[in-house]
Design a protein around this motif. Structure first.
Motif, mmCIF file in Angstrom:
data_model
loop_
_atom_site.group_PDB
_atom_site.id
_atom_site.type_symbol
_atom_site.label_atom_id
_atom_site.label_comp_id
_atom_site.label_asym_id
_atom_site.label_seq_id
_atom_site.Cartn_x
_atom_site.Cartn_y
_atom_site.Cartn_z
ATOM 1 N N LEU A 213 82.888 40.796 110.987
ATOM 2 C CA LEU A 213 82.773 39.540 110.241
ATOM 3 C C LEU A 213 83.300 39.688 108.819
ATOM 4 N N ARG A 214 82.917 40.795 108.173
ATOM 5 C CA ARG A 214 83.370 41.033 106.795
ATOM 6 C C ARG A 214 84.895 41.216 106.746
ATOM 7 N N THR A 215 85.451 41.879 107.776
ATOM 8 C CA THR A 215 86.905 42.069 107.847
ATOM 9 C C THR A 215 87.621 40.727 107.960
ATOM 10 N N VAL A 216 87.118 39.847 108.828
ATOM 11 C CA VAL A 216 87.708 38.514 109.012
ATOM 12 C C VAL A 216 87.603 37.702 107.717
ATOM 13 N N ALA A 217 86.462 37.828 107.025
ATOM 14 C CA ALA A 217 86.270 37.111 105.757
ATOM 15 C C ALA A 217 87.283 37.571 104.705
ATOM 16 N N LEU A 218 87.546 38.883 104.662
ATOM 17 C CA LEU A 218 88.538 39.411 103.714
ATOM 18 C C LEU A 218 89.950 38.945 104.066
ATOM 19 N N HIS A 219 90.245 38.872 105.381
ATOM 20 C CA HIS A 219 91.537 38.339 105.820
ATOM 21 C C HIS A 219 91.685 36.880 105.380
ATOM 22 N N ALA A 220 90.590 36.119 105.488
ATOM 23 C CA ALA A 220 90.604 34.706 105.082
ATOM 24 C C ALA A 220 90.890 34.586 103.584
ATOM 25 N N PHE A 221 90.307 35.475 102.786
ATOM 26 C CA PHE A 221 90.540 35.470 101.343
ATOM 27 C C PHE A 221 92.002 35.797 101.028
ATOM 28 N N GLN A 222 92.565 36.773 101.747
ATOM 29 C CA GLN A 222 93.985 37.105 101.581
ATOM 30 C C GLN A 222 94.877 35.914 101.900
ATOM 31 N N LEU A 223 94.556 35.233 103.003
ATOM 32 C CA LEU A 223 95.348 34.065 103.410
ATOM 33 C C LEU A 223 95.259 32.950 102.375
ATOM 34 N N LEU A 224 94.070 32.781 101.780
ATOM 35 C CA LEU A 224 93.894 31.759 100.748
ATOM 36 C C LEU A 224 94.809 32.032 99.558
ATOM 37 N N LEU A 225 94.870 33.299 99.141
ATOM 38 C CA LEU A 225 95.754 33.669 98.028
ATOM 39 C C LEU A 225 97.223 33.426 98.388
ATOM 40 N N CYS A 226 97.594 33.757 99.624
ATOM 41 C CA CYS A 226 98.974 33.532 100.081
ATOM 42 C C CYS A 226 99.299 32.041 100.129
ATOM 43 N N LEU A 227 98.312 31.219 100.526
ATOM 44 C CA LEU A 227 98.509 29.769 100.598
ATOM 45 C C LEU A 227 98.701 29.186 99.203
ATOM 46 N N ILE A 228 97.896 29.641 98.245
ATOM 47 C CA ILE A 228 98.025 29.164 96.862
ATOM 48 C C ILE A 228 99.403 29.512 96.310
ATOM 49 N N CYS A 232 102.388 27.329 93.993
ATOM 50 C CA CYS A 232 102.746 27.777 92.637
ATOM 51 C C CYS A 232 104.024 27.136 92.090
ATOM 52 N N PRO A 233 105.125 27.037 92.904
ATOM 53 C CA PRO A 233 106.347 26.411 92.357
ATOM 54 C C PRO A 233 106.124 24.986 91.853
ATOM 55 N N PHE A 234 105.264 24.203 92.532
ATOM 56 C CA PHE A 234 104.990 22.830 92.099
ATOM 57 C C PHE A 234 104.211 22.821 90.788
ATOM 58 N N ILE A 235 103.232 23.726 90.679
ATOM 59 C CA ILE A 235 102.443 23.847 89.447
ATOM 60 C C ILE A 235 103.338 24.279 88.290
ATOM 61 N N GLU A 236 104.194 25.284 88.554
ATOM 62 C CA GLU A 236 105.094 25.807 87.510
ATOM 63 C C GLU A 236 106.094 24.747 87.060
ATOM 64 N N ALA A 237 106.605 23.943 88.006
ATOM 65 C CA ALA A 237 107.563 22.883 87.659
ATOM 66 C C ALA A 237 106.909 21.834 86.756
ATOM 67 N N ALA A 238 105.647 21.511 87.033
ATOM 68 C CA ALA A 238 104.917 20.538 86.201
ATOM 69 C C ALA A 238 104.647 21.098 84.806
ATOM 70 N N VAL A 239 104.280 22.386 84.738
ATOM 71 C CA VAL A 239 103.991 23.038 83.450
ATOM 72 C C VAL A 239 105.259 23.162 82.607
ATOM 73 N N LEU A 240 106.396 23.386 83.253
ATOM 74 C CA LEU A 240 107.675 23.537 82.548
ATOM 75 C C LEU A 240 108.018 22.279 81.746
ATOM 76 N N GLN A 241 107.591 21.114 82.255
ATOM 77 C CA GLN A 241 107.853 19.851 81.555
ATOM 78 C C GLN A 241 107.027 19.728 80.268
ATOM 79 N N ILE A 242 105.936 20.507 80.194
ATOM 80 C CA ILE A 242 105.026 20.423 79.039
ATOM 81 C C ILE A 242 105.412 21.412 77.947
ATOM 82 N N ASP A 243 105.507 22.699 78.323
ATOM 83 C CA ASP A 243 105.782 23.746 77.326
ATOM 84 C C ASP A 243 106.380 24.969 78.020
#
Length: 301
Positions: A213-228, A232-243
């Motif tokens: 269970l703990r192994t699967v939970a850690l895999h889920a956390f890894q996938l969450l980071l990969c999904l975020i 990132c490119p959309f967040i960075e593009a929006a931030v670039l317009q500001i500063d």
């Protein structure tokens, strides 16, 4: 030429440390035949190799971009293709490793049949096939849109140079998010099924199930980071317009948090938490350390 700043130096140190750890784990994997005959260790090795390639290529691209160094477009194309495929290989392999844990805990009698070496190789082929789809779509449009002379030109290498139309970026993101939706469903399903078995288990089985269970939970956390990382490119593009400076800092944070961090979790999950692998790693490190000492002392003696 620009001087190295603290941020670039920190990245070099982190990449160097992670590469050393991953290389040590890969060597340990090949030292014992039990590992390359077991599906979960084979998939673990695939993750390590994929992570090493991503670390090397992303760091190389970072240095080229930082110093504004130009390389031939054809070489940049190869680097983009490999990094794009490897970027999806890691989360797909994590999902396959989660399914392997589900079969081992929830279907133990069929584990030997479903998780054989042959199945592992077939799984690796499927993973790389699915991982290649976004890259093939982008490069197909690029090949059809540019002349042959473009491949011999020298430019600063970046992913953006291959995305000629805005819909390509949206399509790439949509495929990535669809993939991650399927992966999340698989991981949640596996977690729920393993949890059911954990409630009914007792003694040694209960301990093993909770570890799964703990192994699967850690895999889920890894996938969450990969999904975020996909957002990132959309967040960075929006931030670039500001500063611009804020954009540089946000991009640096995203690289450390959502590109490097997921790559350091794999050694933690299997390299240190898995008893068999940890013992083999410990033996390998101590054996070579004592051998090196004897080699250094022999001329003195």
């Amino acid at each position: 030429m620009r001087q190295l700043n603290d941020q670039v130096i920190i990245v070099q140190v982190l990449v160097g440390v992670f590469l050393c750890i991953n290389t040590m784990l890969i060597i340990t994997f090949f030292m014992k035949d039990t590992f390359y005959r077991t599906m979960r260790y084979i998939l673990f090795a695939v993750t390590l190799l994929s992570d090493c390639l991503i670390l090397i290529l992303s760091d190389l691209l970072l240095i080229l971009s930082y110093f504004r160094l130009s390389i031939q477009v054809s070489l940049c194309l190869i680097m983009f293709g490999v990094s794009s495929v490897c970027n999806f290989v890691t989360p797909f392999t994590l999902t396959a490793m989660t399914l392997e844990r589900y079969v081992a805990i929830c279907m133990p009698l069929r584990h030997g049949e479903l998780c054989s070496t042959r199945s592992a190789l077939q799984c690796i082929l499927i993973i790389h096939g699915l991982s290649s789809v976004p890259c093939i779509l982008i490069l197909s449009v690029f090949f059809a849109s540019v002349s042959l002379s473009s491949f011999t030109q020298y430019r600063v290498c970046s992913v953006e140079m291959f995305i000629l139309r805005s819909w390509q970026g949206h399509l790439r993101s949509a495929i990535g998010q669809f993939y991650f939706l399927i992966m999340c469903i698989i991981i949640v399903f596996s977690y729920i099924q393993i949890m059911k078995v954990a409630k009914a288990a007792s003694g040694e089985n209960k301990k093993s199930t909770h570890k799964g269970l703990r192994t699967v939970a850690l895999h889920a956390f890894q996938l969450l980071l990969c999904l975020i990382q996909l957002w990132c490119p959309f967040i960075e593009a929006a931030v670039l317009q500001i500063d611009f400076m804020l954009y540089v800092n946000v991009r640096y944070f995203n690289y450390i948090m959502f590109s490097l961090t997921p790559r350091c979790l794999s050694p933690l999950i299997y390299g240190l938490r898995d008893d068999k692998f940890f013992l083999a790693l410990k033996y390998h490190v101590l054996f070579h350390k004592s051998g090196f000492r004897r080699q250094m002392l022999s001329p003195i003696l």
